[in-house]
Design a protein around this motif. Sequence first.
Motif, PDB file in Angstrom:
ATOM      1  N   ARG A 197       2.175  -4.963  -7.462  1.00 17.28           N
ATOM      2  CA  ARG A 197       1.815  -3.477  -7.916  1.00 17.28           C
ATOM      3  C   ARG A 197       1.254  -2.531  -6.772  1.00 17.28           C
ATOM      4  O   ARG A 197       1.381  -1.298  -6.751  1.00 17.28           O
ATOM      5  N   ALA A 198      -0.158  -2.967  -6.375  1.00 17.70           N
ATOM      6  CA  ALA A 198      -1.082  -2.435  -5.476  1.00 17.70           C
ATOM      7  C   ALA A 198      -0.310  -2.338  -4.211  1.00 17.70           C
ATOM      8  O   ALA A 198      -0.530  -2.072  -3.372  1.00 17.70           O
ATOM      9  N   CYS A 199       0.547  -3.482  -3.696  1.00 12.76           N
ATOM     10  CA  CYS A 199       1.590  -3.427  -2.488  1.00 12.76           C
ATOM     11  C   CYS A 199       2.689  -2.884  -2.564  1.00 12.76           C
ATOM     12  O   CYS A 199       3.350  -2.852  -1.536  1.00 12.76           O
ATOM     13  N   GLU A 200       3.308  -1.533  -3.748  1.00  7.14           N
ATOM     14  CA  GLU A 200       4.399  -1.385  -3.448  1.00  7.14           C
ATOM     15  C   GLU A 200       4.300  -0.013  -3.147  1.00  7.14           C
ATOM     16  O   GLU A 200       3.650   0.248  -3.467  1.00  7.14           O
ATOM     17  N   ALA A 201       4.854   0.344  -1.738  1.00  6.65           N
ATOM     18  CA  ALA A 201       4.733   1.721  -1.984  1.00  6.65           C
ATOM     19  C   ALA A 201       5.049   2.643  -2.418  1.00  6.65           C
ATOM     20  O   ALA A 201       5.137   3.155  -3.136  1.00  6.65           O
ATOM     21  N   GLN A 202       3.270   4.075  -2.228  1.00  3.51           N
ATOM     22  CA  GLN A 202       3.043   5.266  -2.887  1.00  3.51           C
ATOM     23  C   GLN A 202       3.057   6.521  -2.602  1.00  3.51           C
ATOM     24  O   GLN A 202       4.030   7.227  -2.844  1.00  3.51           O
ATOM     25  N   SER A 203       2.803   5.753  -0.917  1.00  3.79           N
ATOM     26  CA  SER A 203       3.242   6.922   0.430  1.00  3.79           C
ATOM     27  C   SER A 203       3.823   7.057   1.360  1.00  3.79           C
ATOM     28  O   SER A 203       3.214   5.656   1.802  1.00  3.79           O
TER      29      SER A 203
END
Length: 198
Positions: A105-111
């Motif tokens: 989840r931390a490595c999912e692109a957010q921006s």
Amino acid sequence: ITGPLGLRYWVGLPSEELGNCARLIPPPGGSDAVAQLLGADSLTARVMSGPNRLFSYNEMWNRPELLTAEMPSSNGVGDARSLARLYAALMEDDNDLLSAAQLARACEAQSRGADAVIFRETCFGLGYMLQPSLAPGAGPNCFGHPGAGGSLAFADPDAQLSFAYVMNAMQFDLKGDPRAVALVKAAYAGLPPGPVVP
């Protein structure tokens, strides 16, 4: 985190460790070089001096009171081996830091997009910079973060590689520090060919 992993890394350096620190050498011209190039009111120059305009990339970062203060955004102090070990620990299946689901989840692109401060495209997850903007020449699923002056640390779960580069002679290079880029290239060149079996 640092104790159980045997890391030499602090946010708020203990005073007894001050004698073990290398002197930080600011980049030529320090923050003033950016202000002269882009203008003192440019977003880049304002970011580098902080909202209160009290920060600068100069000798101030060698002062004991700045090294011993707790400023997570600005003054992590440690060595490359410890940063690489931290990223290696995050890739271990049974680590006590982040579960595999949390890390995914931390490595999912957010921006993702053009960065108005450093003038290039960046991609961020939750706390980590991601490819393609993290480390030129590194694997596509890397996660980590660069640091001020050219430092870089990341993990590549596909290659089972953790990497860290720290230096005391700071440089500004909007394309990525050529020293770190060369070391990343050498690290990948040293890997055995074919898939890595953890």
